[in-house]
Design a protein around this motif. Structure first.
Motif, PDB file in Angstrom:
ATOM      1  N   TYR A 193      12.307   8.443  16.548  1.00 28.56           N
ATOM      2  CA  TYR A 193      13.024   7.458  17.332  1.00 28.56           C
ATOM      3  C   TYR A 193      13.911   5.964  17.252  1.00 28.56           C
ATOM      4  CZ  TYR A 193       8.276   9.009  18.577  1.00 28.56           C
ATOM      5  OH  TYR A 193       7.029   9.658  18.418  1.00 28.56           O
ATOM      6  N   PRO A 194      15.211   6.965  17.682  1.00 26.80           N
ATOM      7  CA  PRO A 194      16.836   6.551  17.347  1.00 26.80           C
ATOM      8  C   PRO A 194      16.381   4.791  16.989  1.00 26.80           C
ATOM      9  CG  PRO A 194      17.131   7.481  18.840  1.00 26.80           C
ATOM     10  CD  PRO A 194      15.571   8.191  18.718  1.00 26.80           C
ATOM     11  N   THR A 195      15.549   4.069  18.443  1.00 22.46           N
ATOM     12  CA  THR A 195      15.817   2.774  17.410  1.00 22.46           C
ATOM     13  C   THR A 195      14.779   2.217  16.822  1.00 22.46           C
ATOM     14  OG1 THR A 195      14.150   2.748  19.989  1.00 22.46           O
ATOM     15  CG2 THR A 195      16.538   2.936  20.401  1.00 22.46           C
ATOM     16  N   THR A 196      14.516   2.921  16.303  1.00 24.24           N
ATOM     17  CA  THR A 196      12.424   2.293  15.410  1.00 24.24           C
ATOM     18  C   THR A 196      13.700   2.607  13.991  1.00 24.24           C
ATOM     19  OG1 THR A 196      11.333   3.277  17.098  1.00 24.24           O
ATOM     20  CG2 THR A 196      10.858   2.832  14.690  1.00 24.24           C
ATOM     21  N   ARG A 197      13.439   0.986  13.624  1.00 25.25           N
ATOM     22  CA  ARG A 197      13.174   0.974  12.551  1.00 25.25           C
ATOM     23  C   ARG A 197      12.464   0.595  11.415  1.00 25.25           C
ATOM     24  NH1 ARG A 197      17.542  -4.871  12.763  1.00 25.25           N
ATOM     25  NH2 ARG A 197      17.225  -3.768  10.155  1.00 25.25           N
ATOM     26  N   GLY A 198      12.979   1.231   9.761  1.00 28.59           N
ATOM     27  CA  GLY A 198      12.117   1.272   8.739  1.00 28.59           C
ATOM     28  C   GLY A 198      11.246  -0.212   8.952  1.00 28.59           C
ATOM     29  N   ARG A 199      10.311  -0.533   8.321  1.00 27.69           N
ATOM     30  CA  ARG A 199       9.644  -1.546   7.440  1.00 27.69           C
ATOM     31  C   ARG A 199      10.140  -2.012   6.616  1.00 27.69           C
ATOM     32  NH1 ARG A 199       5.324  -2.202  11.785  1.00 27.69           N
ATOM     33  NH2 ARG A 199       4.858  -0.837  12.903  1.00 27.69           N
ATOM     34  N   ARG A 200      10.346  -1.191   5.360  1.00 27.38           N
ATOM     35  CA  ARG A 200      10.920  -1.521   4.192  1.00 27.38           C
ATOM     36  C   ARG A 200      11.939  -3.102   4.074  1.00 27.38           C
ATOM     37  NH1 ARG A 200       6.963   0.410   1.355  1.00 27.38           N
ATOM     38  NH2 ARG A 200       7.686  -0.917  -0.468  1.00 27.38           N
ATOM     39  N   ILE A 210       1.115  -1.364   0.198  1.00 27.25           N
ATOM     40  CA  ILE A 210       0.064   0.454  -0.151  1.00 27.25           C
ATOM     41  C   ILE A 210       0.822   1.781   0.167  1.00 27.25           C
ATOM     42  CG2 ILE A 210      -1.868   1.075   1.408  1.00 27.25           C
ATOM     43  CD1 ILE A 210      -2.242  -1.578   2.175  1.00 27.25           C
ATOM     44  N   ALA A 211       1.830   1.230   0.611  1.00 29.89           N
ATOM     45  CA  ALA A 211       2.763   2.163   0.830  1.00 29.89           C
ATOM     46  C   ALA A 211       3.484   2.493  -0.236  1.00 29.89           C
ATOM     47  CB  ALA A 211       4.076   2.020   2.071  1.00 29.89           C
ATOM     48  N   ARG A 212       3.784   1.451  -1.224  1.00 29.15           N
ATOM     49  CA  ARG A 212       4.538   2.094  -2.808  1.00 29.15           C
ATOM     50  C   ARG A 212       3.044   2.283  -3.750  1.00 29.15           C
ATOM     51  NH1 ARG A 212       7.248  -3.335  -5.989  1.00 29.15           N
ATOM     52  NH2 ARG A 212       6.894  -1.789  -7.661  1.00 29.15           N
ATOM     53  N   GLN A 213       1.748   1.872  -3.657  1.00 25.00           N
ATOM     54  CA  GLN A 213       1.142   2.253  -4.230  1.00 25.00           C
ATOM     55  C   GLN A 213       0.888   3.335  -3.989  1.00 25.00           C
ATOM     56  OE1 GLN A 213      -2.402   0.179  -4.680  1.00 25.00           O
ATOM     57  NE2 GLN A 213      -1.402  -1.784  -4.064  1.00 25.00           N
ATOM     58  N   LEU A 214       0.511   4.337  -2.880  1.00 25.14           N
ATOM     59  CA  LEU A 214       0.737   5.783  -3.225  1.00 25.14           C
ATOM     60  C   LEU A 214       1.986   6.720  -3.644  1.00 25.14           C
ATOM     61  CD1 LEU A 214      -0.808   8.019  -1.340  1.00 25.14           C
ATOM     62  CD2 LEU A 214       1.066   8.388   0.471  1.00 25.14           C
ATOM     63  N   ILE A 215       3.362   5.625  -3.681  1.00 19.92           N
ATOM     64  CA  ILE A 215       4.036   6.515  -4.023  1.00 19.92           C
ATOM     65  C   ILE A 215       4.426   6.392  -5.990  1.00 19.92           C
ATOM     66  CG2 ILE A 215       6.297   6.712  -4.742  1.00 19.92           C
ATOM     67  CD1 ILE A 215       5.831   7.693  -1.827  1.00 19.92           C
ATOM     68  N   ARG A 219      13.887   0.759  -0.432  1.00 22.37           N
ATOM     69  CA  ARG A 219      13.444   2.128  -0.793  1.00 22.37           C
ATOM     70  C   ARG A 219      13.471   2.719   0.423  1.00 22.37           C
ATOM     71  NH1 ARG A 219       9.679   0.331  -5.614  1.00 22.37           N
ATOM     72  NH2 ARG A 219       9.703   2.379  -5.538  1.00 22.37           N
ATOM     73  N   ASP A 220      13.619   4.089   0.119  1.00 18.89           N
ATOM     74  CA  ASP A 220      13.213   5.104   1.293  1.00 18.89           C
ATOM     75  C   ASP A 220      12.115   6.321   0.301  1.00 18.89           C
ATOM     76  OD1 ASP A 220      12.198   7.837   2.439  1.00 18.89           O
ATOM     77  OD2 ASP A 220      14.234   7.959   2.553  1.00 18.89           O
ATOM     78  N   LEU A 221      10.868   5.722   0.696  1.00 19.87           N
ATOM     79  CA  LEU A 221       9.591   5.946  -0.245  1.00 19.87           C
ATOM     80  C   LEU A 221       9.360   8.060   0.177  1.00 19.87           C
ATOM     81  CD1 LEU A 221       6.520   3.305  -0.189  1.00 19.87           C
ATOM     82  CD2 LEU A 221       9.072   3.734  -1.399  1.00 19.87           C
ATOM     83  N   THR A 222       9.910   8.169   1.114  1.00 19.72           N
ATOM     84  CA  THR A 222       9.588   9.972   1.004  1.00 19.72           C
ATOM     85  C   THR A 222      10.633  10.299   0.470  1.00 19.72           C
ATOM     86  OG1 THR A 222      11.590   9.748   3.360  1.00 19.72           O
ATOM     87  CG2 THR A 222       9.184   9.151   3.843  1.00 19.72           C
ATOM     88  N   LEU A 265       9.792   3.467   4.749  1.00 18.47           N
ATOM     89  CA  LEU A 265      11.716   3.571   5.316  1.00 18.47           C
ATOM     90  C   LEU A 265      11.556   2.408   5.125  1.00 18.47           C
ATOM     91  CD1 LEU A 265      11.794   6.726   8.200  1.00 18.47           C
ATOM     92  CD2 LEU A 265      11.665   7.005   5.681  1.00 18.47           C
ATOM     93  N   PRO A 266      12.991   2.429   4.889  1.00 20.99           N
ATOM     94  CA  PRO A 266      13.513   1.035   4.302  1.00 20.99           C
ATOM     95  C   PRO A 266      13.917   0.034   5.832  1.00 20.99           C
ATOM     96  CG  PRO A 266      15.112   2.776   3.811  1.00 20.99           C
ATOM     97  CD  PRO A 266      14.177   3.282   4.346  1.00 20.99           C
ATOM     98  N   SER A 267      14.245  -0.982   6.362  1.00 16.16           N
ATOM     99  CA  SER A 267      14.504  -1.691   8.031  1.00 16.16           C
ATOM    100  C   SER A 267      16.216  -1.313   7.393  1.00 16.16           C
ATOM    101  CB  SER A 267      14.092  -3.489   7.995  1.00 16.16           C
ATOM    102  OG  SER A 267      14.821  -3.147   8.557  1.00 16.16           O
ATOM    103  N   VAL A 268      16.997  -1.527   6.291  1.00 15.32           N
ATOM    104  CA  VAL A 268      17.942  -1.567   6.000  1.00 15.32           C
ATOM    105  C   VAL A 268      18.508  -1.062   5.507  1.00 15.32           C
ATOM    106  CG1 VAL A 268      19.983  -3.179   5.595  1.00 15.32           C
ATOM    107  CG2 VAL A 268      18.740  -3.679   6.932  1.00 15.32           C
ATOM    108  N   LYS A 269      19.434   0.284   5.032  1.00 15.01           N
ATOM    109  CA  LYS A 269      20.458   0.934   3.606  1.00 15.01           C
ATOM    110  C   LYS A 269      21.650   1.074   3.337  1.00 15.01           C
ATOM    111  CE  LYS A 269      19.136   5.303   1.676  1.00 15.01           C
ATOM    112  NZ  LYS A 269      17.976   6.334   0.911  1.00 15.01           N
ATOM    113  N   ASN A 270      21.507   0.649   2.056  1.00 17.83           N
ATOM    114  CA  ASN A 270      23.474   0.552   2.059  1.00 17.83           C
ATOM    115  C   ASN A 270      23.958  -0.441   2.961  1.00 17.83           C
ATOM    116  OD1 ASN A 270      22.818   2.411  -0.093  1.00 17.83           O
ATOM    117  ND2 ASN A 270      22.768   4.431   1.140  1.00 17.83           N
TER     118      ASN A 270
END
Length: 524
Positions: free
Chosen positions: A263-270, A222-227, A274-277, A249-254
């Motif tokens: 929230y510095p201990t909360t990771r992205g879910r993707r 759904i998030a990707r469909q918004l973009i 990809r960073d859709l923002t 937001l991605p869970s892991v990037k590069n």
């Protein structure tokens, strides 16, 4: 014939006290109206009703406000709470949308549910079709868990937002829930499972054994469909504001863990990295902007910003009652609605805007009436602001709910009794003090309660006081123990004003709301 002379409440009470026998007492319950006020108010209502004119014009703009879970009992209790917050008894108060001239009842059952969830109910309102449980803007022949993009495309039903985009109108979505949550997501996405908000929420293979998550030919999350919406919607969707940041937001990037900025201990879910923002800004042109905190949001200039994405929490935005403690700050629903309208009102061709008070529902699921009612009052505030900012001759505003909750108003409380407090009735004799209503065991009980939910007391009913029941975190009592209170199946109200508002009338199937909006826009 009753006199139409207006007598002040204070004068009436004074006069009553003078005429009473020496042993008589003034009524304990506060009655601010004079005797003539009731009759005069009824006369005024009829006179104003006779002046109402049907607006047959084509609507330039349509705004659909949905109070998620805002059943009739929620409206009543919120009306009283708002009135009491103003220092009045409360029952005589009206929320902003209760002044709308047109009213109907909406039948909220879905294609396969007697008591529905938000996915098929919102699908009905924005597409004109009843849908299945948990499915967004696809028809009821769609298999549960269907992952194939071609099948979903064949079964998709077009939304009022997509119709508006194809007609050259601007569009917007605002919510206090995640933008990927069922109600806002139904306006722009098409999927067989409402929970597929990020790619990591999708299975590797579908129930039929076909490749699913991020596979070629699979439906997008759904998030990707918004973009990655259609070209028409990409151009038209000027505003998307709400919660759900980590779903974009991605869970892991590069090769490194990617954390939420607030929230510095909360990771992205993707799971796709990809960073859709960033993709929103990159694909919407030089006037596009992204905001995740209050300072950034306030700095957005509606005159120069062409496309705004605002995501203010990893999940849903804070409850209105808790916003002051938010570390990065976030706008209220009224502020989000104001910014959206500032951006859309400059569009010469008109617009479609959806605004959801999403956290009314969540507070009810928690069995927490105070937060639910505060959310409803803020929802009313946002509607009041929209009324102020728009032309009623060219803007159709519809206010409704997707479903109700098992939220009850019970007992025999006196007028003006604290809506969040213990039920206290009218005393047997004028002048006597109010006494709490009690159950068969002699224990007091609250006016507000739930049929089921986390407020069930396994050890028996406690001794309650107003000091306890009016606290923000108090959970109203429930008859049946559940970890989360459920939706309810009774009709909800529809309120309307503006062009074609007279089409909202009587008892309506929920999907007819779409047809009213389509007719108002003149889309055939």
């Amino acid at each position: 014939m009753p006199s139409k002379m207006i007598v002040s409440a204070a004068s009436a009470l004074c006069l009553a006290a003078t005429l009473l026998p020496a042993h008589a007492q003034v009524p304990t319950v506060r009655i601010p109206e004079a005797v003539a006020d009731w009759y005069n108010a009824g006369d005024k209502f009829v006179q104003e009703s006779q002046k109402q004119k049907v607006n047959e014009r084509k609507a330039k703009n349509v705004i659909l406000f949905i109070g998620d879970g805002m059943g009739v009992s929620t409206v009543t209790a919120a009306r009283i709470l708002e009135g009491q917050m103003k220092g009045k008894p409360g029952e005589e108060n009206r929320l902003s949308f209760e002044t709308f001239p047109n009213l109907a009842l909406s039948k909220t059952y879905s294609a396969d549910q007697q008591t529905s969830d938000s996915a098929p109910t919102m699908t009905a309102m924005v597409t004109g079709y009843k849908a299945r449980e948990g499915q967004l803007s696809v028809n009821h022949t769609t298999a549960r868990g269907e992952c194939n993009a071609d099948t979903i495309a064949r079964n998709s039903v077009k939304t009022i937002l997509e119709y508006a985009a194809e007609a050259g109108k601007a569009t917007g979505v605002v919510s206090t829930a995640r933008l990927t949550h069922a109600t806002p997501a139904a306006t722009y996405s098409h999927t067989s499972v409402r929970d597929w908000e990020a790619d990591a929420n999708m299975p590797t293979t579908s129930v039929a054994g076909y490749p699913c998550r991020n596979a070629p030919g699979a439906v997008k999350d759904i998030a990707r469909q918004l973009i990655e919406v259609s070209p028409a919607v990409r151009s038209s969707l000027k505003v998307a504001i709400g919660g759900g940041r980590t779903y974009f937001l991605p869970s892991v990037k590069n090769g490194a863990n990617f954390f939420d900025p607030e929230y510095p201990t909360t990771r992205g879910r993707r799971a796709d990295g990809r960073d859709l923002t960033q993709e929103w800004v990159a694909t919407r042109g030089p006037g596009a902007a992204y905001a995740w905190n209050k300072a950034q949001f306030d700095a957005i200039n509606p005159e120069t910003t062409t496309h705004l994405l605002g995501l203010f929490e990893p999940s849903h935005v804070q409850f209105e009652a808790d916003k002051a403690a938010d570390r990065a700050g976030e706008p209220t629903l009224t502020e989000m609605t104001t910014k959206a309208l500032q951006m859309l009102e400059k569009e010469r061709g008109g617009y479609f805007l959806h605004v959801e008070g999403g956290r009314i529902d969540h507070a009810h699921h928690n069995g927490n009436a105070k937060r639910a009612l505060i959310e409803t009052v803020e929802f009313s505030n946002a509607i009041r602001k929209a009324i102020e900012m728009t032309d009623p001759e060219e803007t159709l505003i519809i206010v409704s709910a997707d479903h109700s909750h098992t939220f009850t108003i019970a007992g025999y409380p006196a007028r003006g009794n604290d809506i969040l407090g213990i039920s206290k009735g009218v005393p047997q004799r004028d002048g006597d003090g109010q006494i709490s209503d009690v159950d068969s065991n002699g224990l007091p009980y609250t006016t507000l309660g739930y049929q089921n939910g986390p407020g069930y007391r396994a050890g028996g009913r406690p001794m309650l006081t107003d000091a306890i029941t009016t606290q923000l975190d108090f959970l109203q009592e429930a008859a049946i123990p559940l970890g989360s209170e459920t939706h309810a199946g009774e009709d909800v109200a529809i309120y309307a004003k503006g062009p074609k508002a007279h089409l909202v009338r009587g008892s309506m199937e929920q999907n007819w709301i779409f047809h009213v909006m389509r007719e108002a826009f003149g889309f055939n």
